[in-house]
Scaffold this active site. Structure first.
Site, PDB file in Angstrom:
ATOM      1  CE1 TYR A   1     -18.178   4.413   5.264  1.00 45.48           C
ATOM      2  CE2 TYR A   1     -17.364   2.418   6.441  1.00 45.48           C
ATOM      3  CZ  TYR A   1     -17.334   3.124   5.335  1.00 45.48           C
ATOM      4  OH  TYR A   1     -16.636   2.470   4.315  1.00 45.48           O
TER       5      TYR A   1
ATOM      6  CB  SER B   1     -11.342   7.946  -3.122  1.00 39.07           C
ATOM      7  OG  SER B   1     -10.261   7.155  -2.484  1.00 39.07           O
ATOM      8  CG  LEU B   2     -12.426   8.811   2.668  1.00 37.77           C
ATOM      9  CD1 LEU B   2     -11.983   8.071   4.178  1.00 37.77           C
ATOM     10  CD2 LEU B   2     -13.107  10.134   2.998  1.00 37.77           C
TER      11      LEU B   2
ATOM     12  CE  LYS C   1     -16.608   9.455   7.843  1.00 39.04           C
ATOM     13  NZ  LYS C   1     -17.724   8.374   7.822  1.00 39.04           N
TER      14      LYS C   1
ATOM     15  CG  ASP D   1      -2.078  -0.887   1.013  1.00 43.40           C
ATOM     16  OD1 ASP D   1      -2.260  -1.461  -0.093  1.00 43.40           O
ATOM     17  OD2 ASP D   1      -2.871  -0.997   1.904  1.00 43.40           O
TER      18      ASP D   1
ATOM     19  CB  CYS E   1      25.577 -30.456  16.048  1.00 45.96           C
ATOM     20  SG  CYS E   1      24.108 -31.287  15.627  1.00 45.96           S
TER      21      CYS E   1
ATOM     22  CD  GLU F   1       6.318  -0.646  -4.249  1.00 55.45           C
ATOM     23  OE1 GLU F   1       6.693  -1.101  -5.433  1.00 55.45           O
ATOM     24  OE2 GLU F   1       6.247  -1.556  -3.293  1.00 55.45           O
ATOM     25  CE1 TYR F   2      -2.656   1.788  -6.904  1.00 56.17           C
ATOM     26  CE2 TYR F   2      -3.599   3.270  -5.078  1.00 56.17           C
ATOM     27  CZ  TYR F   2      -3.462   2.741  -6.243  1.00 56.17           C
ATOM     28  OH  TYR F   2      -4.716   3.136  -6.956  1.00 56.17           O
ATOM     29  CG  ASP F   3      -0.976   5.322  -0.284  1.00 49.65           C
ATOM     30  OD1 ASP F   3      -2.108   5.059  -0.914  1.00 49.65           O
ATOM     31  OD2 ASP F   3      -0.948   5.157   0.998  1.00 49.65           O
TER      32      ASP F   3
ATOM     33  CD  GLU G   1     -17.217   7.825  11.466  1.00 45.91           C
ATOM     34  OE1 GLU G   1     -17.150   7.066  10.639  1.00 45.91           O
ATOM     35  OE2 GLU G   1     -18.026   8.925  11.418  1.00 45.91           O
TER      36      GLU G   1
ATOM     37  CB  CYS H   1      21.982 -30.192  18.507  1.00 44.83           C
ATOM     38  SG  CYS H   1      21.983 -28.811  17.554  1.00 44.83           S
TER      39      CYS H   1
END
Ligand code: AMP
Ligand code: ZN
Length: 677
Positions: A227, A83-84, A292, A34, A413, A36-38, A116, A433
């Site tokens: 939510y 999306s956020l 929010k 994630d 050993c 890396e994606y961002d 939240e 051992c």
């Protein structure tokens, strides 16, 4: 980078992210971590701002997720599912607040935030009409998602019928489909070897939800949390915090107990830090907090940009996953001689610490992952658990790199290893051992066993290497003079160790049995054996058959105990330890028939004034069997504050739920507080 290079970088990023989106959203098989994606997405946005002529509405920077899968019917949302925007630190959060305030124009301070948990799952849009569940769709591209009504209908915690406080008209509510961490682990653990696994709970939730055959979904432990209620204002609701309370009142699952209404950015920041510290205790994975603007009128005024609302932000938690390179595979030898492959990694920062090694469990696991030295891998770190490799990311040259082979001799050993049939484990069979000797002493001295203060790993290594101790009983022959002569030991620490060795002689039989380090004998079994036999001496005479009569002991454990005693040095060790230790007879205060005899109990939540362990001990003492999860076989649930999913499950199954006070009353009076026998 020169100008044309940057343009081609833009196109390359776009293709890379499109592919990543497809893998992630449609195939539930991520190809990058994630964070890396961002990062790549942020880079793409920057380049698109620089070259507006190359901007494109279909670019992954402009779209949400990926369009619906061909196999599912499409379903168009009443209003877009957004999306956020992300925040990664306090600065980002404050900047968001400032921007929002400026957008509102007034000088009035923005106050009132609903905060939240950002449950890490798959977003879902549910439609109800006439208080009945009508349909469900995934977010898809934000406008149109996949119709997953049949799949969602299998989720038991989601009511098909809302209660009478809910409006009769048609409306949509939004939330997340997810699975709890424990359910994810249990699912993977129950898979046969070779069967495909999911990388993490979120992918498990996604894969389970998007089954074309809903009967498969029905068998998966999916959960829902809601939510959002886009039409809230039309129903006279004025605040987001009220939305959660309202949905809960209608009978819908929400995380309203983990929601906070906070009045200033400072409070949000303080809550964030507390939340990060407590994340491991949550039953589900979270990837952030959603902050929010609480006032819905202000939300409306703030509005949205193309794909994200201005009135909310996702403050990400430090990632638990990162990608890095596998530099090598080393072998460690444990207490029972098991050879465990350990991944040597290019150091990478994951969830607050630098990780440079991870467990690979066994050869079968390596084969399953098909991980090879030189590969780029996904490393996951959850809580205090040892980091593990969860997936190999597609990397060039993988096919040409040699596969891992388990060594045929112990790397410590040199004894030829053995592969126990029916077990995936490779073992060094040499009881002397040095690696095994050290690990056995470490186990014996550990907090849950004999708990010898001041006897650390380094010191144990020295004792074994200098020949001063090979077996637990040798520890009790050490004298301060010899100890003081060891590396990094002074007279004071030597004297202290001798004192703590002396103190350790007063112990309990369960600790002693556990400390022996018998395979399959954990703390619970050790307690059962101790209660049944009463002394170490009696245990040495146990037969495989008589062993199975002890509580919590089955055939596998019985065999393992007998094998331990019969192996070279096994009996001698127990006989040598017997005169060293003093312990109370564990049978002395065992009631012949406690009030709870024959019941199966489960404990959940925080109990007032008594630890979880003590509560379980009390239940056992009174004859109850204590298990970890609620099932049909459960007799009752003992529940304290903040009880979660176990409580819901118990209610769903109609199992009696007792408070600590009710339990005490039962024990004292002998009257069972619910019907049945
Ligand atoms: P992202 O997909 O990373 O842009 O994040 C947005 C997603 O977060 C939403 O689509 C939801 O699926 C998810 N989410 C989880 N919990 C919440 C919450 N409490 N409020 C809003 N979104 C949430
Ligand atoms: Zn060995």
């Amino acid at each position: 980078m020169t100008h044309p290079d940057r343009r081609s970088r833009l196109l390359e990023l776009r293709a890379q992210l499109q592919n990543a989106d497809r893998q992630y959203h449609l195939l539930d098989a991520p190809i990058m971590a994630d964070p890396e994606y961002d990062l790549l997405k942020a880079e793409l946005r920057e380049l698109e701002e620089e070259f507006p002529e190359l901007a494109h509405p279909e670019s992954p920077s402009q779209t949400i997720g990926a369009g619906p899968r061909a196999e599912f019917t499409k379903s168009t949302h009443r209003s877009p599912m957004m999306s956020l925007e992300n925040a990664f630190d306090e600065g980002d959060l404050r900047a968001w607040v400032t921007r929002a305030q400026r957008h509102l124009g007034g000088d009035a301070e923005l106050s009132g935030f609903s905060v939240e948990p950002k449950v890490d799952g798959i977003s879902i849009n549910l439609r109800y009409a006439g208080r009945r569940f009508v349909s469900a769709a995934t977010r898809g591209d934000g406008e149109t998602g996949e119709d997953v009504t049949a799949n969602i209908a299998t989720i038991a915690m989601l009511p098909a019928q809302l209660n009478s406080e809910a409006p009769l008209v048609e409306f949509e509510v939004r939330g997340e489909v997810y699975v709890e961490k424990a359910d994810f682990e249990a699912f993977n653990a129950a898979l046969a070897s070779g069967e495909e696994r999911y990388v993490n709970p979120r992918n498990f939730a996604g894969g389970s939800l998007r089954q074309l055959d809903a009967r498969i979904t029905a068998k998966r432990p999916l959960r829902v949390v809601l939510y959002a209620f886009p039409a809230a204002r039309e129903f006279g609701i004025t605040r987001q915090s009220e939305v959660l309370a309202t949905l809960a009142a209608w009978g819908l699952p929400t995380e309203s107990t983990r929601q906070r209404t906070l009045s200033s950015p400072d409070e949000v920041i303080a809550h964030y830090h507390a939340f990060v510290a407590a994340r491991d205790a949550l039953p589900f994975e979270v990837d952030g907090l959603v902050v929010k603007v609480d006032d819905l009128t202000l939300q409306e005024k703030l509005g949205a940009r193309s794909r994200t609302p201005r009135w909310a932000i996702a403050w990400k938690l430090p990632a638990r996953e990162a990608s890095t390179r596998l530099l090598g595979i080393e072998i460690s030898v444990g207490r029972t001689g098991a050879l465990t492959p350990v991944a040597v990694l290019e150091p990478v920062f994951v969830a607050g610490v630098t990780v440079s090694s991870a467990t690979l469990h066994n050869a079968e696991e390596i084969e399953r992952l098909d991980v090879r030295v030189g590969d780029t891998v996904l490393v996951q770190r959850a809580g205090d658990v040892i980091p593990k490799i969860t997936a190999v990311l597609p990397t060039e040259g993988h096919g040409e790199r040699p596969r891992f082979v388990m060594p045929s001799a112990c790397p410590i050993c040199s004894t030829p290893v053995v592969l126990v049939p029916d077990e995936v484990v490779t073992r060094c069979p040499n009881l002397r051992c040095p690696a095994q000797v050290k690990a056995r002493l470490r186990h014996f001295a550990s907090v849950d066993a004999i708990n010898i203060d001041g006897l650390g790993e380094k010191l144990i290594d020295q004792l074994v290497e200098t020949g001063l101790a090979q077996s637990p009983e040798d520890l009790f022959r050490l004298d301060a003079k010899v100890l003081a002569g060891l590396d990094r030991m002074g007279e004071r620490s030597a004297a202290k160790l001798v004192t703590s060795l002396e103190a350790a002689k007063q112990t309990t039989l369960p600790r002693l049995v556990f400390g022996l380090g018998i395979r399959h004998v954990g703390e619970v079994v050790a307690r059962g054996l101790a209660q049944h036999y009463g002394t170490l001496g009696a245990l040495t005479e146990a037969t495989e058959e008589s062993l199975t009569a002890a509580p919590d002991v089955g055939a596998v454990v019985a065999k393992s105990v007998r094998q331990f005693l019969d192996q070279e040095g096994g009996l001698a060790l127990v006989r040598a330890l017997e005169p060293i230790f003093r312990y109370p007879d564990p049978r002395a205060n065992r009631p012949s028939a406690g009030a709870l005899q024959g019941t199966i109990a489960v404990v959940t939540g925080t109990l007032d004034g008594i630890s979880r362990g003590d509560a379980e001990a009390l239940l056992r003492e009174q004859g109850a069997k204590v298990t970890g999860s609620v099932s049909k076989a459960t007799t009752f649930l003992l529940a304290g504050e903040d009880a979660g999913s176990k409580l819901e499950k118990a209610r769903a199954l109609g199992k009696p739920v007792l408070s600590l006070a009710e339990l005490h009353a039962w024990i004292q009076t002998g009257n069972r507080p619910f019907p049945g026998n």
